[in-house]
Write a protein that holds these residues in place. Structure first.
Motif, short mmCIF file in Angstrom:
data_model
loop_
_atom_site.label_atom_id
_atom_site.label_comp_id
_atom_site.label_asym_id
_atom_site.label_seq_id
_atom_site.Cartn_x
_atom_site.Cartn_y
_atom_site.Cartn_z
N ALA A 386 15.61 -47.21 -10.79
CA ALA A 386 14.79 -48.07 -9.63
C ALA A 386 14.57 -46.90 -8.23
N ALA A 387 15.49 -46.12 -7.85
CA ALA A 387 15.49 -45.08 -6.91
C ALA A 387 14.26 -44.35 -7.36
N ALA A 388 14.27 -43.60 -8.62
CA ALA A 388 13.30 -42.62 -9.23
C ALA A 388 11.87 -43.31 -9.05
N ARG A 389 11.94 -44.56 -9.71
CA ARG A 389 10.54 -45.33 -9.61
C ARG A 389 9.93 -45.45 -8.25
N MET A 390 10.82 -45.68 -7.36
CA MET A 390 10.63 -46.02 -6.15
C MET A 390 9.88 -44.55 -5.27
N ALA A 391 10.63 -43.34 -5.67
CA ALA A 391 10.10 -42.16 -5.43
C ALA A 391 8.81 -41.79 -5.85
N THR A 392 8.58 -42.09 -7.24
CA THR A 392 7.39 -42.06 -7.77
C THR A 392 6.36 -42.74 -7.22
N GLU A 393 6.61 -44.27 -6.90
CA GLU A 393 5.54 -44.85 -6.23
C GLU A 393 5.23 -44.46 -4.85
N VAL A 394 6.13 -44.00 -4.07
CA VAL A 394 5.96 -43.20 -2.86
C VAL A 394 4.76 -42.08 -2.96
N VAL A 395 5.07 -41.18 -4.01
CA VAL A 395 4.28 -40.18 -4.55
C VAL A 395 2.91 -40.65 -4.69
N PHE A 396 2.78 -41.69 -5.59
CA PHE A 396 1.56 -42.25 -5.98
C PHE A 396 0.75 -42.93 -4.58
N LEU A 397 1.41 -43.57 -4.08
CA LEU A 397 0.74 -44.15 -2.65
C LEU A 397 0.42 -43.11 -1.83
N GLY A 398 1.11 -42.09 -1.45
CA GLY A 398 0.77 -40.91 -0.75
C GLY A 398 -0.37 -40.15 -1.26
N MET A 399 -0.38 -40.07 -2.30
CA MET A 399 -1.50 -38.98 -3.12
C MET A 399 -3.05 -40.12 -2.89
N TYR A 400 -2.69 -41.56 -3.09
CA TYR A 400 -3.83 -42.29 -2.84
C TYR A 400 -4.46 -42.49 -1.72
N VAL A 401 -3.41 -42.38 -0.59
CA VAL A 401 -3.88 -42.42 0.84
C VAL A 401 -4.44 -41.29 1.23
N LEU A 402 -3.65 -40.00 1.06
CA LEU A 402 -4.43 -38.71 1.29
C LEU A 402 -5.58 -38.39 0.58
N PHE A 403 -5.69 -38.86 -0.74
CA PHE A 403 -6.98 -38.49 -1.57
C PHE A 403 -8.13 -39.25 -0.91
N LEU A 404 -7.78 -40.49 -0.24
CA LEU A 404 -9.02 -41.22 0.41
C LEU A 404 -9.50 -40.76 1.61
N SER A 405 -8.33 -39.99 2.34
CA SER A 405 -8.66 -39.52 3.53
C SER A 405 -9.54 -38.13 3.16
N ASP A 406 -9.32 -37.42 2.36
CA ASP A 406 -10.11 -36.30 1.96
C ASP A 406 -11.57 -36.57 1.63
N LEU A 407 -11.74 -37.85 0.93
CA LEU A 407 -13.02 -38.27 0.65
C LEU A 407 -13.81 -38.64 1.84
N PHE A 408 -13.24 -39.27 2.67
CA PHE A 408 -13.92 -39.71 4.11
C PHE A 408 -14.09 -38.51 4.91
N ARG A 409 -13.25 -37.26 4.78
CA ARG A 409 -13.62 -36.04 5.34
C ARG A 409 -14.75 -35.33 4.68
N GLN A 410 -14.85 -35.40 3.55
CA GLN A 410 -15.91 -34.52 2.65
C GLN A 410 -17.09 -35.26 2.76
N ALA A 411 -16.96 -36.69 3.04
CA ALA A 411 -18.49 -37.45 3.04
C ALA A 411 -19.23 -37.22 4.23
N ARG A 412 -18.34 -36.93 5.52
CA ARG A 412 -19.21 -36.54 6.68
C ARG A 412 -20.03 -37.73 7.15
N GLY A 413 -19.33 -38.90 7.44
CA GLY A 413 -19.88 -40.32 8.04
C GLY A 413 -20.47 -41.06 6.98
N GLN A 414 -20.51 -40.76 5.70
CA GLN A 414 -20.99 -41.69 4.60
C GLN A 414 -19.77 -42.74 4.15
#
Length: 821
Positions: A386-414
């Motif tokens: 359960a602890a390992a699954r929680m860590a993996t889900e933290v990785v998954f959520l962090g990657m998802y949020v940071l990836f969306l941030s990169d998308l907004f940054r590259q879109a330049r206002g779109q």
């Protein structure tokens, strides 16, 4: 089948309808919606759009009411406690939708649109801020700090209650008994493994029970380290080589606020991002910090962004649609992240729960062989996983949020472009997350099973340990089937039937109607004498079998099944058994006929002939039926052969069916008049035979009248004396005359049947048709010429003669035996 059609086919009663259908307007609306799949989809889509439009407005009204209740506006009082801030340090709860339509009395349209947009905006803010706060709050693990102290205290209290000397001694005694049992049974490996397991539990138990949840809930415990590891991996995958957990969570929350609140709001409000212009950015930040936005219109006009100023001066309906799009897309993207955050909390609490279960295992269960030891192994393994699954889900959520941030940054206002691409990413992420969760659960059960099996028997292969059960099968691959099976079991349970007022399978949509139908049938079939192998219902349909058997017998005696002659013979035998015109179709099909067109023609021919026979008023109905059949054959044959005449084009199959009906009618006529009258005491060429044969060859009313008067002992006139001179000279008496009279009827039946049989042998010979008609016309003449004081030959029973009867009458002894039984 439409809803309206189903309503017509069922006999609904008002008390059987749902409550909403008892009102006429609602019932008609329900019928209209349910009439087609297209309407149902349209109503569902419209309802979704209305919900997305109305729900944010309701939330906005509630949030606005709570804000105004504070007596001043330094932000939304219902949301400011979440303290969600953007990259400029502005509290997102202070955001406002800026509009300045002017004097409301002179700009009613713009003022109304601005009011609707502001309500929609307020609800949107509730959803977006709550989602961003939830993600940041979960990743910060502040919620775990709230739970840690109470849970660790509860664990220590539970440990104190369970680790009693009496319980430890009892568990150890049971474990020792298991060892002794294995030794006595010769399972020395199991006995050794049990001793080692008990020693391991005895050594590790005190260390774990000293502070049971410290390894899980401590600041440097499994959960805390798993969270830091997950964030570090997510940041490293995104390019950050020196991540700091606290700073990274704040950065992620800030970027979420920019990407899902600040930028979409500017695009919604002004049609584009105004942050690209430093002066406009400064004006907007200053206005949002105040939480009112009154200074923003003048500032926007001063910074030179004419398009933005025009948008806030003239709000239009397109902004309502843009708000719906921003709300729908942003909510979907944030919803996945929020669900993932909840899964992180669930995994962490699952680890805590398994730690609590481990207390029972280390306190007592680990000493006892079997399911209790398996419980201890599973709880320890599940805690780690359960602890390992929680860590993996933290990785998954962090990657998802940071990836969306990169998308907004590259879109330049779109912003809208990112929302569309983000939806695609979300679909992929959902499928991958399901696979990841399923893999962890399978691995969890597999590891626990291997450990438990090794402890119990040293097995290294497959199989399930004692106490593992089929949890893996229940969790993976059979979820939907298991749910359906459970629903079916509940619906079919007799307990459910009793609870649902004796309704069988109450989850089925037609269960109430089925209940009424079953009860009605039970009352009918339960009546004494109605059902059963010999009940009234069986007796009521036994004639069907009788008719079918008779038709089969007749068809096989003729040309066979699926032939015109066989069908007519089958009908004739069924009619002899008592069948009516309405029973003939079923009788032929029951006899084995499969040609439905042939059956239809045969039944139709027999029915037409039977109806026409009523117009041929003769003393013998069988003769009338035969004459009507001959008339029908003549008509259909003429219709067939006279192509191009005024008659309708005939059909060969119809003529064949009528010919077969004629043969069956002639057979019935012949069967009723089979003969057996001996003339001239059996001497051939006598005066009696010569007289009746002369009549049959050339029928005359005088000859027939003379015979009738001899039979009745009446005086003959001169013409009759002339034709009957030979009979008078031979001394023919009244009995002889009556026997001759019966012989004429039998001979007519014989000649009719023979001529009809010859016609069927070659229907293409018109002379045979004429011969058959001539013979039937002669029989009609005999029936017509019969005197009123004398029955027709077919109604006359021949009196017995003086000669010895022909045949072997000893065979009648068999009949006698059968009569006596």
């Amino acid at each position: 089948m439409t809803f309206a059609t189903r309503r017509r086919r069922r006999s609904w009663r008002l008390e059987d309808l749902p409550m909403w259908q008892s009102y006429p307007l609602l019932r008609r609306c329900g019928q209209w919606v349910g009439a087609s799949r297209r309407r149902r989809r349209f109503v569902a889509f419209t309802g979704l759009i209305l919900a997305m439009s109305i729900l944010p407005g309701c939330l906005g009204a509630i949030a606005g009411a709570q804000t105004d209740a504070g007596g001043g506006r330094s932000g939304n009082g219902a949301l400011s406690w979440m303290n969600v801030r953007d990259s400029a340090g502005v509290n997102v709860s202070n955001y406002v939708f800026v509009s300045d339509p002017g004097d409301a009395l002179f700009h009613l349209k713009e003022t109304g649109l601005a009011t609707v947009i502001n309500l929609e905006f307020a609800g949107w803010m509730v959803i977006v801020i709550t989602g961003i706060w939830l993600i940041g709050y979960v990743l910060s693990f502040q919620w775990l700090n709230l739970f840690a102290a109470p849970l660790r205290l509860f664990a220590r209290v539970l440990t104190g209650e369970l680790t009693l000397p009496v319980m430890l001694i009892a568990a150890a005694t049971i474990g020792a008994f298991c060892v002794a049992w294995f030794v006595l049974r010769g399972h020395h490996t199991k006995a050794t493994l049990q001793i080692v397991t008990m020693l391991a539990v005895a050594l590790l138990g005190p260390m774990f029970l000293a502070d049971p949840l410290s390894e899980v809930l401590a600041p440097d415990g499994w959960l805390g380290q798993g969270r830091d590891l997950g964030l570090s991996i997510a940041a490293g995958l995104n390019g950050d080589q020196n991540p700091d957990s606290a700073r990274l969570v704040t950065t992620m929350q800030t970027e979420l606020a920019d990407n899902f609140a600040r930028k979409p709001l500017q695009v919604w409000n002004f049609g584009h991002e105004i942050d690209d212009e430093p002066a406009c950015r400064t004006v907007w930040n200053a206005g949002m910090r105040g939480g009112a936005g009154d200074s923003v219109p003048a500032g926007i006009q001063g910074c030179g962004d004419k398009d933005a100023y025009n948008a806030l001066r003239h709000p239009d309906a397109e902004q309502i649609g843009a708000g719906l799009l921003v709300l729908l897309a942003g909510t979907l993207l944030l919803a996945f992240a929020a669900v993932l955050a909840v899964k992180i909390v669930r995994s962490a609490l699952d680890s805590v729960y398994q730690g609590l279960v481990s207390i029972i295992g280390f306190a007592a269960g680990g000493f006892v062989y079997g399911p209790s030891q398996t419980l201890l192994v599973r709880s320890v393994v599940h805690t780690f996983f359960a602890a390992a699954r929680m860590a993996t889900e933290v990785v998954f959520l962090g990657m998802y949020v940071l990836f969306l941030s990169d998308l907004f940054r590259q879109a330049r206002g779109q912003v809208m472009t990112v929302f569309v691409i983000g939806a695609i990413v979300e679909v992929v992420a959902i499928s991958q997350l399901k696979r990841l969760t399923a893999s962890f659960e399978r691995g969890n059960d597999w590891v626990a099973n291997r450990f438990a099996a090794g402890i119990q028997s040293g097995a290294r292969g497959g199989g399930s340990a004692v106490g593992m059960g089929t949890v893996g099968a229940r969790r993976h691959g059979l979820g939907v089937l298991g749910t359906l099976a459970a629903a079916s079991t509940i619906s079919s349970s007799p307990i459910t039937e009793w609870l649902m007022n004796k309704t069988r399978t109450p989850l089925r949509p037609d269960a109430p109607a089925e209940k009424r139908s079953l009860r009605a049938q039970w009352e009918m079939w339960g009546r004494s004498g109605y059902g059963g192998a010999n009940g009234w219902q069986v007796q009521n349909v036994l004639h069907r079998q009788i008719y079918a058997d008779a038709a089969r017998e007749g068809a096989l005696a003729a040309a066979g099944i699926d032939t015109a002659t066989g069908a007519a013979a089958g009908i004739q035998h069924a009619v002899d058994a008592g069948a009516g015109i309405g029973d003939l179709n079923a009788a032929l099909q029951g006899a084995g006929f499969t040609d439905l067109a042939l059956i239809r023609r045969a039944v139709s021919s027999w029915g037409i002939v039977a109806g026409n026979a009523d117009d041929f008023v003769l003393s013998d109905k069988r003769l009338g039926h035969t004459v009507a059949a001959m008339q029908r054959v003549q008509n259909t044959a003429n219709r067939l052969v006279r192509s191009g005449s005024r008659f309708k084009r005939g059909d060969a199959d119809d003529v064949a069916a009528d010919l077969a009906t004629l043969q069956a009618a002639a057979y019935r006529f012949r069967r009723a008049n089979e003969g057996g009258v001996t003339l001239d005491s059996g001497v051939p060429g006598g005066p009696q035979s010569d007289f009746v044969e002369a009549y049959m060859d050339d029928p005359s009313q005088t000859r027939l009248s003379a015979l009738a008067k001899l039979a009745n002992e009446d005086a003959l006139d001169d013409d009759e004396l002339l034709v009957a001179a030979d009979l008078l000279a031979a001394g023919v008496n009244s009995t002889d005359a009556r026997r001759m009279w019966a012989w004429v009827g039998n001979e007519h039946a014989k000649r009719v049947y023979d001529s009809v049989s010859a016609l069927l042998a070659d229907p293409a010979d018109p002379q045979r048709m004429r011969d058959a008609r001539r013979v039937l016309a002669a029989a009609q003449a005999t029936d017509r010429w019969a005197p009123s004081r004398m029955n027709s030959p077919w109604k006359q029973l021949a009196p017995p003669g003086n000669n010895d009867p022909a045949g072997d009458w000893a065979l009648m002894n068999q009949v006698a035996m059968r009569v006596r039984g």
